[in-house]
Motif scaffolding. Structure first.
Motif, PDB file in Angstrom:
ATOM      1  N   VAL A 396       0.321  -1.100   0.230  1.00 42.56           N
ATOM      2  CA  VAL A 396      -0.258   0.232   0.018  1.00 42.56           C
ATOM      3  C   VAL A 396       0.876   1.517  -0.299  1.00 42.56           C
ATOM      4  N   GLU A 403      -2.930   6.149   2.642  1.00 45.20           N
ATOM      5  CA  GLU A 403      -3.625   4.822   3.157  1.00 45.20           C
ATOM      6  C   GLU A 403      -3.052   4.007   3.782  1.00 45.20           C
ATOM      7  N   LEU A 407      -3.104   2.770   7.690  1.00 47.22           N
ATOM      8  CA  LEU A 407      -3.517   0.679   8.003  1.00 47.22           C
ATOM      9  C   LEU A 407      -1.956   1.218   9.701  1.00 47.22           C
ATOM     10  N   ALA A 444      -7.772  -3.992   4.023  1.00 45.18           N
ATOM     11  CA  ALA A 444      -6.610  -3.986   2.553  1.00 45.18           C
ATOM     12  C   ALA A 444      -5.601  -5.149   2.022  1.00 45.18           C
TER      13      ALA A 444
END
Length: 565
Positions: A396, A403, A407, A444
């Protein structure tokens, strides 16, 4: 004159024998138990007053008339009442016996009333003197009692001479009754005390034997049943009871089968067999001791008619909420009855073992809870989860740094909840925060293939529940449910409060639930065992599953907004 007095002595001694027979018979009843020890408690003093007032009056009735008076053994009751009960009891006994004598009339009635009160007081003074000088055991010495009665009768003769009128008749009366009454009352008082002393010795021997056996059994069986109420431990306990009690046989059962049997009949009473005895079934079902003596209550071995056992005592063992969890059974052969000491001791032993079993059960539950909480705590720090989370984060970061930052926060929240919970209880909102952090990382990882829906009742958010109750169910729904689907996985999580109970559910759309093995200590089974151990069998998990459609797991807990004890 001498022949006349000898005849009077024999007559009074005959009356005294009846008096003593009655005393001996009464000594076998519980009525005499308070008289065998010195006590300052008023209930026992009242018993002392009632008993010896009765004997005082009885002594008057057993007497015989001489010269318008009565030669009697009334002094025995008054003196003993004072010696065993003290001055007040002695005076009360003497007053009761004296008033009764006064109502019978005669020229010596008033003098006899006064002398009876004096005799009771004399016994009371002896009582006080011996207590004050630390010689209380002398109160039970027959020679001391006989000597007190001897002095009391001499006092009575002097009072008659002083108070009875005319003096000439009083003198003649004293000449006729002095020797017979002194001998009869002195001997009678001493023999009465001998009866009480024998009764006291028997009680002390019984108590000593009871205490010795009880202590020895308690010492030898200490902690055995705390290790588990099973066949091995029950056999050890049964053998100890068999050796200590000296009965024909000892058996221990649970509610369904024989766990141990030692003694006569062990060739056909085999551990592991189902319970067949109607007496045992009755003791379990009716929650009471059942004694089949083979006479009034018939006894016959339920396995073979040739069994030499002839009587049985069945005592229930109690567990949680006084529920019968088994029995202890004592047997004797046909030529011997179960002794009263073994009957009483058996009931005490059953209470001791019930406590041991209950303590062992609680200890096992505490151990289970500790083990469960540790396993849950360690299970959350799953290396595979951490590895997968870091891989997801690495992917990611390259495409969406913002994002990735979120996370990292979710990952931080997840591990913080794992490692920094200060107690065993958390609110549902705190548990939701923990679960949400886990699910965000999983969403995710599965890149749009996992949809999560929350439906929590606001009234339930402050409810308290054991920590880590929800997360294993959510992890199970993802790991063994939605992650196995080719299409989109859906997890629905919600809560409500119904009839004072907190209900939480986790539902997935995979329908791949398989019941775990009985010994599985992780996941859903672990959460269920943990809740049941803490709150009881009415709470825990329930599962509804439609294969290839959905699986719904519900947690049922008592609704509480404060830390659970």
């Amino acid at each position: 004159m001498l022949a006349f007095q000898l005849n009077e002595i024999l007559m009074l001694l005959q009356q005294m024998c009846i008096y003593l027979v009655i005393a001996y018979l009464l000594s076998k009843t519980p009525l005499f138990a308070p008289l065998t020890r010195i006590t300052f408690r008023w209930p026992y003093k009242i018993v002392c007053y009632l008993v010896f007032s009765g004997f005082c009056i009885m002594g008057t009735y057993f007497g015989f008339h001489i010269n318008d008076s009565i030669a009697n053994t009334r002094a025995t009751g008054a003196v003993l009442g004072g010696i065993l009960g003290g001055p007040l009891v002695g005076m009360a006994v003497g007053l009761t016996g004296g008033i009764h004598r006064y109502t019978l009339g005669g020229f010596s009635a008033f003098a006899c009333m006064i002398s009876t009160v004096t005799e009771g007081l004399l016994g009371g003074l002896v009582h006080s003197t011996l207590i004050r000088t630390g010689r209380r055991e002398k109160l039970f010495d027959p020679w001391v009692v006989a000597g007190t009665a001897f002095c009391a009768e001499i006092l009575q003769m002097l009072i008659i001479l002083l108070l009875a009128k005319p003096y000439s008749e009083a003198l003649l009366l004293v000449k006729n009754i002095a020797l017979p009454m002194i001998i009869a009352n002195s001997a009678g008082s001493g023999m009465f005390m001998r009866i009480l002393l024998d009764r006291r010795v028997i009680i002390e021997k019984y108590s000593s034997s009871f205490s010795s056996k009880a202590l020895k059994i308690a010492a030898r069986t200490e902690g055995v049943l705390r290790k588990g109420f099973n066949q091995e431990n029950s056999t050890r306990v049964a053998r100890i009871l068999y050796e200590e009690l000296g009965v024909g046989a000892v058996a221990i059962t649970d509610r369904d089968k024989l766990l141990a049997f030692i003694g006569i009949g062990d060739d056909h009473h085999i551990p592991g067999q189902p319970i067949t005895s109607p007496h045992t079934h009755r003791a379990i079902e009716e929650h009471r001791v059942v004694y089949a003596d083979g006479d009034e209550v018939p006894y016959q071995c339920s396995i073979t008619p040739n069994c030499r056992l002839g009587s049985s005592l069945v005592i229930p063992l109690l567990g949680e909420s006084d529920r019968v969890i088994g029995t202890i059974k004592l047997y004797e052969p046909r030529n011997k009855l179960i002794s009263s000491i073994n009957l009483t001791l058996g009931e005490g032993i059953a209470r001791l073992f019930s406590t041991q079993i209950l303590a062992g059960s609680f200890e096992a539950q505490r151990q289970l809870l500790v083990e469960t909480e540790l396993k849950l705590l360690h299970a959350q720090v799953n290396p595979h989860f951490l590895f997968n989370a870091l891989n997801t984060l690495s992917a990611v970061i390259r495409r969406d740094p913002e994002e990735a930052r979120r996370l990292v926060q979710h990952l931080s929240t997840f591990f913080r909840k794992n490692l920094k919970r200060q107690n065993n209880d958390v609110t549902l909102s705190d548990e939701i925060e923990h679960v949400n952090a886990y699910l965000r990382i999983q969403q995710a990882r599965y890149a749009g293939q996992l949809h999560v829906d929350f439906a929590f009742d606001d009234a339930s958010l402050d409810a308290v529940l054991p920590a880590f109750s929800l997360q294993p169910l959510v992890e199970n729904a993802v790991k063994h449910g939605t992650s196995q689907l080719l299409g989109q996985g859906k997890v629905h999580i919600g809560s409500s409060i119904e009839n004072g109970q907190l209900r939480i559910w986790v539902e997935d759309n995979a329908g791949l639930y398989n019941p775990p093995p009985q010994g599985d200590g992780l996941g859903m089974n672990l959460v269920d065992r943990r809740i049941k151990a803490r709150f009881g069998e009415n709470y825990g998990l329930s599962v509804q599953s439609l294969p290839d459609n959905r699986t719904r797991v519900e947690i049922h807990l008592p609704c509480c907004t404060e830390a659970i004890a």
